[in-house]
Design a protein around this motif. Structure first.
Motif, PDB file in Angstrom:
ATOM      1  N   ASN A 160       0.829  -1.211   0.000  1.00 56.72           N
ATOM      2  CA  ASN A 160       0.000   0.000   0.000  1.00 56.72           C
ATOM      3  C   ASN A 160       0.859   1.254   0.000  1.00 56.72           C
ATOM      4  OD1 ASN A 160      -2.275  -1.572   0.023  1.00 56.72           O
ATOM      5  ND2 ASN A 160      -2.532  -1.501   2.263  1.00 56.72           N
ATOM      6  N   GLU A 161       1.951   1.226   0.730  1.00 60.21           N
ATOM      7  CA  GLU A 161       2.784   2.427   0.810  1.00 60.21           C
ATOM      8  C   GLU A 161       3.443   2.734  -0.525  1.00 60.21           C
ATOM      9  OE1 GLU A 161       5.324   2.869   4.130  1.00 60.21           O
ATOM     10  OE2 GLU A 161       4.151   1.545   5.390  1.00 60.21           O
ATOM     11  N   LEU A 162       3.668   1.714  -1.364  1.00 64.61           N
ATOM     12  CA  LEU A 162       4.267   1.932  -2.673  1.00 64.61           C
ATOM     13  C   LEU A 162       3.233   2.026  -3.770  1.00 64.61           C
ATOM     14  CD1 LEU A 162       7.345  -0.436  -2.508  1.00 64.61           C
ATOM     15  CD2 LEU A 162       7.277   2.034  -2.201  1.00 64.61           C
ATOM     16  N   GLY A 163       1.953   2.233  -3.389  1.00 61.63           N
ATOM     17  CA  GLY A 163       0.931   2.403  -4.412  1.00 61.63           C
ATOM     18  C   GLY A 163       0.631   1.130  -5.162  1.00 61.63           C
ATOM     19  N   GLY A 164       0.574  -0.011  -4.455  1.00 59.07           N
ATOM     20  CA  GLY A 164       0.249  -1.266  -5.115  1.00 59.07           C
ATOM     21  C   GLY A 164       1.441  -1.907  -5.786  1.00 59.07           C
ATOM     22  N   PHE A 165       2.673  -1.555  -5.349  1.00 55.94           N
ATOM     23  CA  PHE A 165       3.872  -2.108  -5.958  1.00 55.94           C
ATOM     24  C   PHE A 165       3.945  -3.608  -5.698  1.00 55.94           C
ATOM     25  CE2 PHE A 165       8.211  -3.537  -5.345  1.00 55.94           C
ATOM     26  CZ  PHE A 165       8.754  -3.235  -6.579  1.00 55.94           C
ATOM     27  N   ARG A 166       4.284  -4.376  -6.705  1.00 58.26           N
ATOM     28  CA  ARG A 166       4.532  -5.803  -6.584  1.00 58.26           C
ATOM     29  C   ARG A 166       5.818  -6.123  -7.339  1.00 58.26           C
ATOM     30  NH1 ARG A 166       0.133  -8.672  -4.841  1.00 58.26           N
ATOM     31  NH2 ARG A 166       1.038 -10.602  -5.650  1.00 58.26           N
ATOM     32  N   PRO A 167       6.556  -7.081  -6.832  1.00 60.71           N
ATOM     33  CA  PRO A 167       7.792  -7.458  -7.533  1.00 60.71           C
ATOM     34  C   PRO A 167       7.499  -7.924  -8.951  1.00 60.71           C
ATOM     35  CG  PRO A 167       7.688  -8.474  -5.337  1.00 60.71           C
ATOM     36  CD  PRO A 167       6.338  -7.888  -5.588  1.00 60.71           C
ATOM     37  N   ARG A 168       8.375  -7.617  -9.873  1.00 63.70           N
ATOM     38  CA  ARG A 168       8.229  -8.012 -11.277  1.00 63.70           C
ATOM     39  C   ARG A 168       9.474  -8.800 -11.683  1.00 63.70           C
ATOM     40  NH1 ARG A 168       5.933  -2.456 -14.089  1.00 63.70           N
ATOM     41  NH2 ARG A 168       4.094  -2.238 -12.762  1.00 63.70           N
ATOM     42  N   PRO A 169       9.416 -10.102 -11.528  1.00 63.51           N
ATOM     43  CA  PRO A 169      10.605 -10.906 -11.827  1.00 63.51           C
ATOM     44  C   PRO A 169      11.101 -10.725 -13.250  1.00 63.51           C
ATOM     45  CG  PRO A 169       8.960 -12.182 -10.631  1.00 63.51           C
ATOM     46  CD  PRO A 169       8.298 -10.910 -11.018  1.00 63.51           C
ATOM     47  N   ARG A 170      10.208 -10.607 -14.222  1.00 54.27           N
ATOM     48  CA  ARG A 170      10.620 -10.465 -15.619  1.00 54.27           C
ATOM     49  C   ARG A 170      11.446  -9.195 -15.813  1.00 54.27           C
ATOM     50  NH1 ARG A 170      10.531 -15.224 -18.108  1.00 54.27           N
ATOM     51  NH2 ARG A 170       8.565 -16.328 -17.728  1.00 54.27           N
ATOM     52  N   ARG A 171      10.965  -8.108 -15.221  1.00 59.90           N
ATOM     53  CA  ARG A 171      11.690  -6.850 -15.338  1.00 59.90           C
ATOM     54  C   ARG A 171      13.050  -6.949 -14.655  1.00 59.90           C
ATOM     55  NH1 ARG A 171       9.536  -0.953 -13.230  1.00 59.90           N
ATOM     56  NH2 ARG A 171      11.305   0.269 -14.007  1.00 59.90           N
ATOM     57  N   PHE A 172      13.064  -7.620 -13.515  1.00 61.11           N
ATOM     58  CA  PHE A 172      14.322  -7.789 -12.804  1.00 61.11           C
ATOM     59  C   PHE A 172      15.296  -8.603 -13.639  1.00 61.11           C
ATOM     60  CE2 PHE A 172      17.075  -7.890  -9.256  1.00 61.11           C
ATOM     61  CZ  PHE A 172      17.616  -9.151  -9.217  1.00 61.11           C
ATOM     62  N   ASP A 173      14.810  -9.634 -14.323  1.00 63.72           N
ATOM     63  CA  ASP A 173      15.658 -10.436 -15.188  1.00 63.72           C
ATOM     64  C   ASP A 173      16.215  -9.597 -16.335  1.00 63.72           C
ATOM     65  OD1 ASP A 173      13.658 -13.464 -14.877  1.00 63.72           O
ATOM     66  OD2 ASP A 173      15.181 -12.583 -13.574  1.00 63.72           O
ATOM     67  N   MET A 174      15.386  -8.753 -16.897  1.00 60.66           N
ATOM     68  CA  MET A 174      15.848  -7.896 -17.987  1.00 60.66           C
ATOM     69  C   MET A 174      16.932  -6.934 -17.499  1.00 60.66           C
ATOM     70  SD  MET A 174      15.816  -7.129 -21.100  1.00 60.66           S
ATOM     71  CE  MET A 174      14.389  -8.096 -21.627  1.00 60.66           C
ATOM     72  N   MET A 175      16.742  -6.380 -16.307  1.00 57.54           N
ATOM     73  CA  MET A 175      17.757  -5.492 -15.762  1.00 57.54           C
ATOM     74  C   MET A 175      19.063  -6.241 -15.491  1.00 57.54           C
ATOM     75  SD  MET A 175      16.679  -2.428 -15.712  1.00 57.54           S
ATOM     76  CE  MET A 175      17.965  -1.766 -14.681  1.00 57.54           C
ATOM     77  N   SER A 176      18.915  -7.480 -15.008  1.00 57.02           N
ATOM     78  CA  SER A 176      20.122  -8.273 -14.774  1.00 57.02           C
ATOM     79  C   SER A 176      20.838  -8.574 -16.079  1.00 57.02           C
ATOM     80  CB  SER A 176      19.748  -9.583 -14.073  1.00 57.02           C
ATOM     81  OG  SER A 176      19.180  -9.322 -12.812  1.00 57.02           O
ATOM     82  N   LEU A 177      20.084  -8.866 -17.135  1.00 55.47           N
ATOM     83  CA  LEU A 177      20.687  -9.142 -18.428  1.00 55.47           C
ATOM     84  C   LEU A 177      21.417  -7.923 -18.964  1.00 55.47           C
ATOM     85  CD1 LEU A 177      21.151 -10.879 -20.922  1.00 55.47           C
ATOM     86  CD2 LEU A 177      18.909 -10.130 -21.771  1.00 55.47           C
ATOM     87  N   LEU A 178      20.762  -6.760 -18.888  1.00 49.99           N
ATOM     88  CA  LEU A 178      21.394  -5.536 -19.382  1.00 49.99           C
ATOM     89  C   LEU A 178      22.651  -5.189 -18.590  1.00 49.99           C
ATOM     90  CD1 LEU A 178      18.255  -3.311 -20.096  1.00 49.99           C
ATOM     91  CD2 LEU A 178      19.657  -4.586 -21.738  1.00 49.99           C
TER      92      LEU A 178
END
Length: 365
Positions: free
Chosen positions: A120-138
């Protein structure tokens, strides 16, 4: 007390600082860190990934680049880069699965009551594994790209330094060879002159031997170094002229022009002598009047000029390019090696006055 070898530890220190700044940037760019507590497993996984990036960096720099890219195996190098990146991501996923990090993160982001919780404090933030994987790849590809660039630049610098060292060794070898040729050539002619002089005048021969001994000291002690003082070089040339004048007749007029006073500048030893020797070799006649001019001028502290003129006799006329002496040919080569782009050599084989003229200009400093 011995000085601290800073150069020895400079490269490791740079690498430590680079990885420290890289790790710090990852912490500062994370929008969650610093505001909420994360499970210890998260930090374990980040440390493992950071270690994998370091391993991939040095694996690429010390193995993939020198053994594949620099040897022309570009295709295999691309496959190695992609394989390294895939291995880093796969190991990161295995560590995350082994630590059960995904479930722990979801529990940490789960709402705690109606109005609390990280979600709630992050406005409905949920972890996004796919995005994290893309960031790790880059990020992984960025690390591998930096590693490739640094390794290629270091190889280019090492090759350039090696070429420069080989060129310097070649220059030194050629100069030593040229000096070895000039010195015997000079003494061979001088000893012949003294031998002829002993038949005519014993006293003059003794004076010639004394002058020659002074010149030999110059050759033995001054030609072993790269440069000598101009005053010593001029004194050596003057001794040579004095030695030559002892056997000349009144038909030969020798003129010397020296700078007054002499401005001390470093010059290559025995660089001027072959031009003077050439004048005495080809500009003297036993039956006809002749003139030899040796002029050394210093228009400025950085410029040295040598002008040598001798009477032209058709039977003995020769140019510097046609090999009028071993010393002359080698001196031109020495000029190319010692003063590249900083000298001009003008040879006039027949002036209006009927003389052979050599004009040399050196940019000393």
């Amino acid at each position: 007390m011995a000085a601290f070898p800073i150069r020895r530890y400079l490269t490791p220190l740079i690498h430590v600082l680079m990885w420290g700044l890289f790790g710090l940037s990852l912490l500062l760019l994370n929008p969650v860190l610093g505001r909420f507590s994360l499970p210890p497993q998260f930090w374990v996984k980040q440390a493992v990934v950071f270690g994998l990036w370091i391993a991939a960096f040095y694996l690429t720099a010390h193995i993939s680049v020198p053994r594949l890219l620099l040897r022309g195996h570009v295709g295999w190098f691309v496959l190695a880069i992609l394989g390294t990146a895939a291995a880093v991501l796969l190991l990161a996923e295995l560590v995350e699965s082994w630590l059960n990090l995904q479930q722990l993160m979801e529990q940490n982001f789960r709402p705690r009551g109606s109005g609390g919780g990280l979600r709630n404090e992050l406005g409905g933030f949920r972890p996004r594994p796919r995005r994290f994987d893309m960031m790790s790849l880059l990020t992984t590809l960025l690390v591998l790209g930096i590693s490739t660039s640094i390794a290629a630049v270091q190889k280019w610098q090492a090759d350039a330094q090696r070429r420069q060292e080989l060129e310097q060794q070649k220059v030194n070898s050629e100069l030593s060879f040229l000096k070895a040729q000039i010195n015997p050539h000079f003494f061979f002619n001088t000893l012949n002159n003294i031998y002829a002089l002993t038949v005519l005048d014993t006293g003059a021969a003794q004076q010639a031997i004394h002058t020659l001994s002074r010149m030999m000291r110059y050759v033995l002690y001054e030609t072993t170094v790269e440069t000598t003082q101009l005053s010593k070089e001029l004194a050596f040339v003057q001794d040579y002229v004095t030695l030559m004048k002892l056997r000349l007749t009144e038909r030969v007029r020798v003129e010397l022009e020296w700078p007054a006073p002499v401005r001390e500048v470093p010059v290559a030893p025995m660089l001027l002598l072959p031009y003077v020797e050439n004048a005495f070799k080809h500009g003297v006649s036993a039956t006809q009047p002749s003139r030899i001019l040796v002029a050394v001028r210093q228009p400025s502290a950085q410029v040295l000029e040598l002008e040598v003129r001798n009477t032209l006799f058709p039977a003995s006329a020769a140019s510097l390019d046609e090999g009028s002496g071993i010393g002359l040919v080698n001196t031109r080569r020495r000029l190319d090696l010692l003063y590249p782009g900083r000298y001009t050599l003008t040879v006039d084989e027949a002036t209006p006055e009927g003389e052979f003229r050599v004009h040399l200009t050196l940019q000393i400093l």
